[in-house]
Scaffold this motif. Structure first.
Motif, PDB file in Angstrom:
ATOM      1  N   GLN A  72       0.823  -1.208   0.000  1.00  0.00           N
ATOM      2  CA  GLN A  72       0.000   0.000   0.000  1.00  0.00           C
ATOM      3  C   GLN A  72       0.856   1.256   0.000  1.00  0.00           C
ATOM      4  N   MET A  73       1.899   1.245   0.791  1.00  0.00           N
ATOM      5  CA  MET A  73       2.781   2.412   0.861  1.00  0.00           C
ATOM      6  C   MET A  73       3.469   2.655  -0.493  1.00  0.00           C
ATOM      7  N   GLN A  74       3.891   1.588  -1.145  1.00  0.00           N
ATOM      8  CA  GLN A  74       4.516   1.733  -2.461  1.00  0.00           C
ATOM      9  C   GLN A  74       3.513   2.275  -3.472  1.00  0.00           C
ATOM     10  N   ASN A  75       2.289   1.818  -3.389  1.00  0.00           N
ATOM     11  CA  ASN A  75       1.251   2.313  -4.283  1.00  0.00           C
ATOM     12  C   ASN A  75       1.013   3.807  -4.052  1.00  0.00           C
ATOM     13  N   LEU A  76       0.919   4.201  -2.794  1.00  0.00           N
ATOM     14  CA  LEU A  76       0.724   5.618  -2.476  1.00  0.00           C
ATOM     15  C   LEU A  76       1.910   6.460  -2.939  1.00  0.00           C
ATOM     16  N   LEU A  77       3.100   5.937  -2.768  1.00  0.00           N
ATOM     17  CA  LEU A  77       4.293   6.661  -3.214  1.00  0.00           C
ATOM     18  C   LEU A  77       4.292   6.827  -4.731  1.00  0.00           C
ATOM     19  N   ASP A  78       3.903   5.779  -5.442  1.00  0.00           N
ATOM     20  CA  ASP A  78       3.816   5.878  -6.901  1.00  0.00           C
ATOM     21  C   ASP A  78       2.788   6.927  -7.310  1.00  0.00           C
ATOM     22  N   GLN A  79       1.635   6.937  -6.646  1.00  0.00           N
ATOM     23  CA  GLN A  79       0.611   7.931  -6.958  1.00  0.00           C
ATOM     24  C   GLN A  79       1.110   9.340  -6.692  1.00  0.00           C
ATOM     25  N   GLN A  80       1.796   9.500  -5.570  1.00  0.00           N
ATOM     26  CA  GLN A  80       2.312  10.819  -5.226  1.00  0.00           C
ATOM     27  C   GLN A  80       3.327  11.289  -6.262  1.00  0.00           C
TER      28      GLN A  80
END
Length: 157
Positions: A72-80
């Protein structure tokens, strides 16, 4: 802590269950004590094995939870990062548009002179006359509007 292999545990169980009829009663008493001691030791080890299995299961569950959190954190980082890149592109576009508009609003002195020299003097005079005529029409319309509003105002007095 002493751990016994499965073969050793089976051997001890077999010895405990198998009571020799040839032995003397004194040997039987001491053997019973040893057997009880070994039985207790096996029970303790079995409990420890259950505890270790439970701890391992809990550890696996925690690792799964951590893996999902990391995903989830990697996904959020990619979105950011994608949003930041989009923002940067928009800012660059806005800057280029602003620079283009500034260039259109403030032509250089050379371009002003070139434009003035390229248009014939007659065209300039006709344009000026047309502007004056339009200004006169606008002033006339304003006067008519003022007169109409005064008449309307006076009508109510």
């Amino acid at each position: 802590m002493i751990l016994l292999t499965i073969d050793e545990q089976n051997f001890i169980r077999a010895k405990i269950l198998k009571v020799s009829t040839d032995k003397v009663s004194t040997d039987k008493v001491s053997t019973d004590k040893e057997n009880n001691f070994l039985i207790e030791k096996i029970k303790i080890q079995e409990e420890q094995i259950r505890d270790l299995k439970e701890q391992r299961r809990n550890g696996k569950e925690q690792l799964d939870i951590k893996d999902s959190q990391i995903a989830q954190m990697q996904n959020l980082l990619d979105q950011q990062q994608r949003l930041a890149l989009q923002d940067k592109k928009l800012l660059d576009e806005y800057k280029s548009e602003i620079n283009d508009l500034k260039a259109l609003k403030m032509p250089t002195q050379d371009t002003k002179e070139e434009q003035a020299n390229s248009q014939p003097q007659e065209e300039l005079e006709t344009l000026k006359e047309q502007m004056e005529a339009l200004n006169d029409k606008i002033k006339g319309q304003e006067q008519l509007n003022n007169q109409v509003s005064k008449k309307w105002y006076q009508f109510w007095k």
